[in-house]
Enzyme design. Sequence first.
Site, PDB file in Angstrom:
ATOM      1  N   LEU A  56       0.864  -1.172   0.000  1.00 29.42           N
ATOM      2  CA  LEU A  56       0.000   0.000   0.000  1.00 29.42           C
ATOM      3  C   LEU A  56       0.902   1.224   0.000  1.00 29.42           C
ATOM      4  O   LEU A  56       1.952   1.220   0.638  1.00 29.42           O
ATOM      5  CB  LEU A  56      -0.912   0.018   1.234  1.00 29.42           C
ATOM      6  CG  LEU A  56      -1.969  -1.080   1.347  1.00 29.42           C
ATOM      7  CD1 LEU A  56      -2.703  -0.965   2.682  1.00 29.42           C
ATOM      8  CD2 LEU A  56      -2.964  -1.011   0.202  1.00 29.42           C
ATOM      9  N   ASP A  57       0.488   2.261  -0.698  1.00 28.86           N
ATOM     10  CA  ASP A  57       1.275   3.486  -0.737  1.00 28.86           C
ATOM     11  C   ASP A  57       1.484   4.045   0.669  1.00 28.86           C
ATOM     12  O   ASP A  57       0.692   3.790   1.591  1.00 28.86           O
ATOM     13  CB  ASP A  57       0.576   4.544  -1.598  1.00 28.86           C
ATOM     14  CG  ASP A  57       0.561   4.161  -3.067  1.00 28.86           C
ATOM     15  OD1 ASP A  57       1.414   3.363  -3.477  1.00 28.86           O
ATOM     16  OD2 ASP A  57      -0.317   4.667  -3.796  1.00 28.86           O
ATOM     17  N   HIS A  58       2.529   4.836   0.810  1.00 28.11           N
ATOM     18  CA  HIS A  58       2.895   5.446   2.086  1.00 28.11           C
ATOM     19  C   HIS A  58       1.708   6.141   2.748  1.00 28.11           C
ATOM     20  O   HIS A  58       1.483   5.997   3.953  1.00 28.11           O
ATOM     21  CB  HIS A  58       4.034   6.448   1.843  1.00 28.11           C
ATOM     22  CG  HIS A  58       4.447   7.211   3.048  1.00 28.11           C
ATOM     23  ND1 HIS A  58       5.303   6.699   4.005  1.00 28.11           N
ATOM     24  CD2 HIS A  58       4.128   8.466   3.468  1.00 28.11           C
ATOM     25  CE1 HIS A  58       5.489   7.601   4.956  1.00 28.11           C
ATOM     26  NE2 HIS A  58       4.790   8.689   4.657  1.00 28.11           N
ATOM     27  N   THR A  68      -1.549   5.690   2.061  1.00 24.40           N
ATOM     28  CA  THR A  68      -2.773   4.894   2.028  1.00 24.40           C
ATOM     29  C   THR A  68      -2.826   4.002   3.249  1.00 24.40           C
ATOM     30  O   THR A  68      -1.810   3.459   3.682  1.00 24.40           O
ATOM     31  CB  THR A  68      -2.820   4.022   0.749  1.00 24.40           C
ATOM     32  OG1 THR A  68      -2.751   4.858  -0.393  1.00 24.40           O
ATOM     33  CG2 THR A  68      -4.095   3.200   0.692  1.00 24.40           C
ATOM     34  N   ARG A 112      -6.042   5.461  -8.062  1.00 24.63           N
ATOM     35  CA  ARG A 112      -5.764   6.889  -8.116  1.00 24.63           C
ATOM     36  C   ARG A 112      -5.791   7.401  -9.552  1.00 24.63           C
ATOM     37  O   ARG A 112      -6.355   8.465  -9.837  1.00 24.63           O
ATOM     38  CB  ARG A 112      -4.401   7.169  -7.475  1.00 24.63           C
ATOM     39  CG  ARG A 112      -4.358   6.881  -5.978  1.00 24.63           C
ATOM     40  CD  ARG A 112      -2.939   6.837  -5.448  1.00 24.63           C
ATOM     41  NE  ARG A 112      -2.227   8.085  -5.708  1.00 24.63           N
ATOM     42  CZ  ARG A 112      -0.924   8.248  -5.451  1.00 24.63           C
ATOM     43  NH1 ARG A 112      -0.223   7.239  -4.942  1.00 24.63           N
ATOM     44  NH2 ARG A 112      -0.347   9.402  -5.684  1.00 24.63           N
TER      45      ARG A 112
END
Length: 242
Positions: free
Chosen positions: A49-51, A53, A144
Amino acid sequence: LQYHDDWVCVNKPAGITTHWAPGATRGKSVLTSVLKRQLSRKVFPVHRLDHRTSGAMLLAFDAEMAATLHKAAIRQGQKKYIALVRGEWTKPTDGFVVDKPLKVQEEMKDAKTKFTLLATMDGEQERSSLLLCEPLTGRTHQIRRHASFMGHPIIGDSQHGDSKINRWWRETKGLDRLALHCWSIDFEMNDNLYTCRAPLSEEFQAILQSTPLWTSALKNVPQLAELPFDHRGGSYGRNYKT
């Protein structure tokens, strides 16, 4: 969220990176290091998961289980995200699929995401919608990029979003993160069905509760009101060390 002999599912907070990588800031906490200390076991991320998110994230306790989980949960399972996006929703309310190829490492690849409306509201600055997002493929930043493509960028997205709207939500509502949360991962493995659902953080819930979106969304998905929890019971596996 769940703890089994060979894997664990955690609710990753926004603002922590999954694992250390070249170029990352040294001294900053990363999820794999935190969990290794908490569980006294090495962990292998099944996905990332993105930083900025938050949400459900699977990690295995060995490389073989990581590969097994990746196939069962990420390739064949179902992931659902909650996203707060810019703009009043005017598309079909029972599900709208964005089918737009995305460039991955200089190569165009098929990409599909299903967006389902949970709530929407108008207004000059606060015009926004709360969506349930289901990635039907797994491309980098897929939700996104597809959200931005259809004119509803995720609030807090500095790369694909609207800086003016992001600033309004940050200064007015205190939303200093990407408004994207991996809410659930459903999958089957070894004839067992698993549902890993990650409640929204108290901070994210509080921001949504300050808008008319929250009441409308709960009518569609009452489980959104589940409170965060920290459960550390269950089996610790054959390699656990106290």
